[in-house]
Enzyme design. Structure first.
Site, mmCIF file in Angstrom:
data_model
loop_
_atom_site.group_PDB
_atom_site.id
_atom_site.type_symbol
_atom_site.label_atom_id
_atom_site.label_comp_id
_atom_site.label_asym_id
_atom_site.label_seq_id
_atom_site.Cartn_x
_atom_site.Cartn_y
_atom_site.Cartn_z
ATOM 1 N N SER A 135 11.515 -15.406 -21.706
ATOM 2 C CA SER A 135 11.812 -14.829 -20.905
ATOM 3 C C SER A 135 11.841 -13.299 -20.414
ATOM 4 O O SER A 135 10.474 -12.838 -21.494
ATOM 5 C CB SER A 135 13.172 -14.759 -20.840
ATOM 6 O OG SER A 135 14.090 -13.638 -20.760
ATOM 7 N N TYR A 148 20.044 -12.253 -27.851
ATOM 8 C CA TYR A 148 19.237 -13.242 -27.010
ATOM 9 C C TYR A 148 18.154 -12.634 -26.888
ATOM 10 O O TYR A 148 17.053 -13.017 -27.249
ATOM 11 C CB TYR A 148 20.092 -13.004 -25.461
ATOM 12 C CG TYR A 148 19.251 -14.444 -24.187
ATOM 13 C CD1 TYR A 148 18.928 -15.286 -24.610
ATOM 14 C CD2 TYR A 148 18.846 -13.231 -22.787
ATOM 15 C CE1 TYR A 148 17.797 -16.060 -23.803
ATOM 16 C CE2 TYR A 148 17.773 -14.228 -22.404
ATOM 17 C CZ TYR A 148 17.846 -15.607 -22.570
ATOM 18 O OH TYR A 148 17.007 -16.158 -21.527
HETATM 19 P P1 NAP Z 1 20.459 -24.239 -17.670
HETATM 20 O O1 NAP Z 1 20.640 -24.423 -16.689
HETATM 21 O O2 NAP Z 1 21.739 -23.778 -18.733
HETATM 22 O O3 NAP Z 1 20.138 -25.294 -18.759
HETATM 23 C C1 NAP Z 1 19.426 -25.253 -20.359
HETATM 24 C C2 NAP Z 1 18.543 -25.959 -20.545
HETATM 25 O O4 NAP Z 1 19.484 -26.374 -21.628
HETATM 26 C C3 NAP Z 1 20.104 -27.446 -20.538
HETATM 27 O O5 NAP Z 1 19.506 -28.819 -19.597
HETATM 28 C C4 NAP Z 1 21.288 -27.858 -21.667
HETATM 29 O O6 NAP Z 1 20.987 -29.701 -21.367
HETATM 30 C C5 NAP Z 1 19.630 -27.394 -22.840
HETATM 31 N N1 NAP Z 1 20.174 -27.698 -23.911
HETATM 32 C C6 NAP Z 1 21.072 -26.014 -24.611
HETATM 33 N N2 NAP Z 1 21.227 -26.341 -25.858
HETATM 34 C C7 NAP Z 1 20.850 -27.856 -25.984
HETATM 35 C C8 NAP Z 1 20.853 -28.251 -27.400
HETATM 36 N N3 NAP Z 1 21.062 -28.203 -28.456
HETATM 37 N N4 NAP Z 1 19.607 -29.293 -27.257
HETATM 38 C C9 NAP Z 1 18.772 -29.708 -26.310
HETATM 39 N N5 NAP Z 1 19.234 -28.940 -25.088
HETATM 40 C C10 NAP Z 1 19.652 -27.806 -24.990
HETATM 41 O O7 NAP Z 1 20.006 -22.590 -18.026
HETATM 42 P P2 NAP Z 1 18.151 -22.396 -17.099
HETATM 43 O O8 NAP Z 1 18.282 -20.751 -16.667
HETATM 44 O O9 NAP Z 1 17.849 -23.581 -16.978
HETATM 45 O O10 NAP Z 1 17.857 -22.269 -19.184
HETATM 46 C C11 NAP Z 1 16.003 -22.770 -19.390
HETATM 47 C C12 NAP Z 1 15.895 -21.966 -19.847
HETATM 48 O O11 NAP Z 1 15.241 -20.963 -19.468
HETATM 49 C C13 NAP Z 1 16.076 -21.522 -21.111
HETATM 50 O O12 NAP Z 1 15.103 -21.385 -22.675
HETATM 51 C C14 NAP Z 1 16.639 -19.773 -20.230
HETATM 52 O O13 NAP Z 1 16.962 -19.156 -21.939
HETATM 53 C C15 NAP Z 1 15.683 -19.600 -20.111
HETATM 54 N N6 NAP Z 1 15.086 -18.669 -19.192
HETATM 55 C C16 NAP Z 1 16.702 -18.431 -18.280
HETATM 56 C C17 NAP Z 1 16.787 -17.764 -17.521
HETATM 57 C C18 NAP Z 1 17.904 -17.384 -16.179
HETATM 58 O O14 NAP Z 1 18.066 -16.828 -15.355
HETATM 59 N N7 NAP Z 1 18.595 -18.915 -16.367
HETATM 60 C C19 NAP Z 1 15.429 -16.039 -17.255
HETATM 61 C C20 NAP Z 1 14.788 -16.177 -18.457
HETATM 62 C C21 NAP Z 1 14.625 -17.093 -18.808
HETATM 63 P P3 NAP Z 1 22.315 -29.872 -21.762
HETATM 64 O O15 NAP Z 1 23.481 -29.095 -22.081
HETATM 65 O O16 NAP Z 1 22.838 -31.398 -21.469
HETATM 66 O O17 NAP Z 1 21.824 -30.191 -23.904
#
Ligand code: NAP
Length: 248
Positions: A135, A148
Site C-alpha cells: 500500500s 496499518y
Molecule cells: P477487501 O475487499 O476487504 O478484500 C480483502 C481480502 O482479504 C478479502 O478477499 C478477504 O477475504 C481477504 N482476507 C482477509 N483476512 C483474511 C484471512 N485471514 N485469510 C484469508 N484471506 C483474508 O479489500 P481490498 O481493498 O481488496 O484489499 C486487498 C489488499 O489491498 C489488502 O492487502 C489491502 O491492505 C490492500 N490495499 C487496499 C487499498 C484500498 O484502498 N482498498 C489500498 C492499498 C492497499 P475473506 O474475508 O473471505 O477471508
C-alpha cells in the site's frame, strides 16, 4: 484439484472480494489457471467457475489452513499476496491491541506463511513470480494509521528483502502499492459502519479493483527477465495517504 490443463498456475490470496477477486479474473483472462483462496470460499467458488479456476478455503492467520491450502497446490508459477486490510483508525494513544494483532497476523504473518510455503514450488517452476499488494501506507505514516502503516511497512520489508535473497533464483519479485481503491476495505476497517466507509470515497474518484488488477496482470505478463520492482498507483486526486483533493 481441478485440472490446470497446460496453463501456468497463479495463487491469489484474498480472492473473495475487491482487488483479489479482480486480480483472479484478470489473471484468468491472461491465461493462468488461478487458485483462489480466502475464508469466504463460496465467493471464491463463484469466481473460479467464471474463469475455470480452483477455489480452496484459506485463512492466512492459521498455519494449519495455510498448510492444507498450499499442500493442495501441486505447482505454482505466480503467487499474489493480496489478503490483508486494516482495522480501526485510532491514534497511538488509543490503539486497540486486538486490531493491531489482526493487522499484523493478516498482512505480515499471512504473507510470510504463504511465501515460505510456496517458495520451493515457485523455484521449481523455473520461472516464478511473487507479487505482494502492500500500500502507499508502506511509504510513510499518516495520523491515526500506525497499526496499518506499521503492518504494511513490515509486510513491505519482508517482500523487499526477498528481492536480494532470491538473486540467482528464477523468481521475480514485484510490490504493488495502491492508494485509495473502492472495495470492502473501509467497511472492514470501520467494522461494518457503511456510512463511515462511504465517506472515505466521498468527493473523489478512487481507483477501482480492476485498475489494480490490470497493473498486476501487466507485471505478471512481462518477459521473464523483466522485473517490475515497485508500482505505486493512486487516484489523480490523491497525493499521499494524508493528502487528497475532494470536490465536497
Ligand atoms: P477487501 O475487499 O476487504 O478484500 C480483502 C481480502 O482479504 C478479502 O478477499 C478477504 O477475504 C481477504 N482476507 C482477509 N483476512 C483474511 C484471512 N485471514 N485469510 C484469508 N484471506 C483474508 O479489500 P481490498 O481493498 O481488496 O484489499 C486487498 C489488499 O489491498 C489488502 O492487502 C489491502 O491492505 C490492500 N490495499 C487496499 C487499498 C484500498 O484502498 N482498498 C489500498 C492499498 C492497499 P475473506 O474475508 O473471505 O477471508
Amino acid at each position: 484439484m481441478a485440472s490446470a490443463n497446460d496453463r501456468p498456475t497463479a495463487v491469489v490470496t484474498g480472492a473473495s472480494s475487491g482487488i483479489g477477486a479482480s486480480t483472479a479474473r484478470a489473471l484468468g483472462a491472461a491465461g493462468f489457471h488461478v487458485v483462489l483462496g480466502a475464508r469466504r470460499v463460496e465467493k471464491c467458488e463463484e469466481i473460479a467457475k467464471e474463469i475455470d479456476g480452483t477455489a480452496i478455503a484459506l485463512d492466512v492467520t492459521d498455519a494449519d489452513s495455510v498448510a492444507a491450502f498450499t499442500g493442495a497446490v501441486p505447482e505454482v508459477k505466480l503467487l499474489v499476496n493480496n489478503a490483508g486490510g486494516a482495522k480501526g483508525l485510532a491514534p497511538v494513544a488509543e490503539a486497540d491491541e486486538d486490531d493491531w494483532r489482526w493487522m499484523w497476523e493478516t498482512n505480515v504473518m499471512g504473507t510470510l506463511r504463504l511465501t515460505k510455503a510456496l517458495l520451493p514450488k515457485l523455484d521449481a517452476s523455473g520461472d516464478g513470480h511473487i507479487i505482494t499488494v502492500t500500500s502507499i501506507a508502506a511509504l510513510e505514516p499518516y495520523d491515526n494509521g500506525a497499526g496499518y502503516t506499521g503492518a504494511k511497512h513490515a509486510q513491505a520489508m519482508l517482500h523487499r528483502t526477498l528481492r536480494g535473497e532470491l538473486l540467482g533464483r528464477p523468481i521475480r519479485v514485484t510490490e504493488i502499492l495502491p492508494g485509495m481503491v473502492e472495495t470492502d476495505f473501509s467497511l472492514v476497517r470501520f467494522k461494518g459502519d457503511e456510512e463511515r466507509a462511504a465517506k472515505v470515497y466521498q468527493g473523489i474518484t478512487p481507483l477501482t479493483p480492476d485498475d489494480v488488477a490490470e497493473t498486476i496482470a501487466f507485471a505478471a505478463t512481462r518477459p521473464s527477465h523483466v522485473n517490475l520492482d515497485q508500482i505505486v498507483l493512486k487516484p489523480r486526486a490523491q497525493a499521499s495517504g494524508s493528502r487528497a483533493h475532494r470536490t465536497n
